[in-house]
Design a protein around this motif. Structure first.
Motif, PDB file in Angstrom:
ATOM      1  N   PHE A 189       0.842  -1.002  -0.111  1.00 11.94           N
ATOM      2  CA  PHE A 189       0.003   0.022   0.006  1.00 11.94           C
ATOM      3  C   PHE A 189       0.870   1.125   0.151  1.00 11.94           C
ATOM      4  O   PHE A 189       1.829   1.206   0.708  1.00 11.94           O
ATOM      5  N   VAL A 190       0.621   2.228  -0.898  1.00 12.52           N
ATOM      6  CA  VAL A 190       1.253   3.526  -0.607  1.00 12.52           C
ATOM      7  C   VAL A 190       0.223   4.442  -0.355  1.00 12.52           C
ATOM      8  O   VAL A 190      -0.969   4.710  -0.873  1.00 12.52           O
ATOM      9  N   ILE A 191       0.378   4.974   0.831  1.00 10.48           N
ATOM     10  CA  ILE A 191      -0.827   5.735   1.525  1.00 10.48           C
ATOM     11  C   ILE A 191      -0.302   7.309   1.505  1.00 10.48           C
ATOM     12  O   ILE A 191       0.775   7.586   2.118  1.00 10.48           O
ATOM     13  N   LEU A 227      -4.959  -0.944 -12.921  1.00  4.59           N
ATOM     14  CA  LEU A 227      -5.772  -2.132 -13.201  1.00  4.59           C
ATOM     15  C   LEU A 227      -7.498  -1.577 -12.853  1.00  4.59           C
ATOM     16  O   LEU A 227      -8.377  -2.111 -13.351  1.00  4.59           O
ATOM     17  N   HIS A 228      -7.497  -0.882 -11.833  1.00  2.00           N
ATOM     18  CA  HIS A 228      -8.744  -0.530 -11.228  1.00  2.00           C
ATOM     19  C   HIS A 228      -8.644   1.051 -10.643  1.00  2.00           C
ATOM     20  O   HIS A 228      -7.413   1.124  -9.879  1.00  2.00           O
ATOM     21  N   LYS A 229      -9.649   1.815 -10.587  1.00  3.92           N
ATOM     22  CA  LYS A 229      -9.521   3.173  -9.902  1.00  3.92           C
ATOM     23  C   LYS A 229     -10.924   3.338  -9.030  1.00  3.92           C
ATOM     24  O   LYS A 229     -11.921   3.015  -9.638  1.00  3.92           O
ATOM     25  N   GLU A 230     -10.847   3.782  -7.765  1.00  4.42           N
ATOM     26  CA  GLU A 230     -12.117   3.837  -7.297  1.00  4.42           C
ATOM     27  C   GLU A 230     -12.115   5.193  -6.548  1.00  4.42           C
ATOM     28  O   GLU A 230     -11.043   5.597  -6.282  1.00  4.42           O
ATOM     29  N   ASP A 266     -14.043  14.270  -7.394  1.00  8.73           N
ATOM     30  CA  ASP A 266     -14.366  14.986  -6.226  1.00  8.73           C
ATOM     31  C   ASP A 266     -14.392  14.108  -4.950  1.00  8.73           C
ATOM     32  O   ASP A 266     -14.835  14.747  -3.960  1.00  8.73           O
ATOM     33  N   SER A 267     -13.818  13.154  -4.867  1.00  9.13           N
ATOM     34  CA  SER A 267     -13.666  12.164  -3.592  1.00  9.13           C
ATOM     35  C   SER A 267     -12.667  12.442  -2.810  1.00  9.13           C
ATOM     36  O   SER A 267     -11.509  13.230  -3.098  1.00  9.13           O
ATOM     37  N   ARG A 268     -12.923  12.084  -1.649  1.00  4.25           N
ATOM     38  CA  ARG A 268     -11.804  12.399  -0.503  1.00  4.25           C
ATOM     39  C   ARG A 268     -10.846  11.378  -0.237  1.00  4.25           C
ATOM     40  O   ARG A 268      -9.959  11.530   0.458  1.00  4.25           O
ATOM     41  N   TRP A 269     -11.204  10.376  -0.935  1.00  4.14           N
ATOM     42  CA  TRP A 269     -10.243   9.098  -0.759  1.00  4.14           C
ATOM     43  C   TRP A 269     -10.268   8.389  -2.209  1.00  4.14           C
ATOM     44  O   TRP A 269     -11.421   7.862  -2.668  1.00  4.14           O
ATOM     45  N   VAL A 270      -9.251   8.315  -2.749  1.00  7.73           N
ATOM     46  CA  VAL A 270      -9.028   7.719  -4.192  1.00  7.73           C
ATOM     47  C   VAL A 270      -8.160   6.611  -3.913  1.00  7.73           C
ATOM     48  O   VAL A 270      -7.151   6.676  -3.516  1.00  7.73           O
ATOM     49  N   LEU A 271      -8.323   5.332  -4.688  1.00  5.89           N
ATOM     50  CA  LEU A 271      -7.678   4.113  -4.624  1.00  5.89           C
ATOM     51  C   LEU A 271      -7.183   3.837  -6.022  1.00  5.89           C
ATOM     52  O   LEU A 271      -8.087   3.738  -7.039  1.00  5.89           O
ATOM     53  N   LEU A 272      -6.024   3.762  -6.163  1.00  5.18           N
ATOM     54  CA  LEU A 272      -5.488   3.167  -7.475  1.00  5.18           C
ATOM     55  C   LEU A 272      -4.783   1.938  -7.500  1.00  5.18           C
ATOM     56  O   LEU A 272      -3.848   1.770  -6.480  1.00  5.18           O
ATOM     57  N   ASP A 273      -5.343   1.204  -8.409  1.00  3.68           N
ATOM     58  CA  ASP A 273      -4.809  -0.232  -8.059  1.00  3.68           C
ATOM     59  C   ASP A 273      -3.757  -0.723  -9.245  1.00  3.68           C
ATOM     60  O   ASP A 273      -4.399  -0.659 -10.246  1.00  3.68           O
TER      61      ASP A 273
END
Length: 115
Positions: free
Chosen positions: A38-40, A68-71, A75-82
């Protein structure tokens, strides 16, 4: 941190270029079956978070690495890049404190990224 693989360091470096704060790499090997790292990181605002996300995507794309995926949305306050063996979590600061992934995954070895 020298022994960490290239990809988590590349993600952290790209986040750092856009002034992400408190960049932490968690070594998830042996802790989670989902990913190796994880990179946070934290941003001061949604706008800064988006700049960090854009830079990570751009820098990795230049290396031929696509997520592979982005959540999350612009305008999100938390974005995940997979990226498979690396998952980046870009938070607006208050949300990072609330979700506290470092505590949740406390068994993982943590490395602070310094540019």
């Amino acid at each position: 941190m020298e022994h960490l693989e290239h990809l988590p360091r590349a993600v952290a470096a790209a986040a750092s270029e856009k002034k992400a704060r408190d960049i932490t790499i968690l070594d998830m090997k042996g802790v989670s079956l989902v990913t190796d790292y994880f990179v946070i990181c934290s941003a001061n605002s949604v706008i800064q978070a988006q700049a960090i996300i854009d830079n990570i995507e751009e820098k990795l794309d230049e290396q031929g690495i696509k997520s592979l995926h982005k959540e999350g949305s612009r305008d999100s306050r938390w974005v995940l890049l997979d990226y498979g063996n690396v998952v980046a979590h870009i938070f607006v600061e208050e949300d990072r404190v609330f979700y506290n992934l470092e505590r949740l995954w406390g068994d993982a070895k943590a490395y602070k990224y310094e540019a």
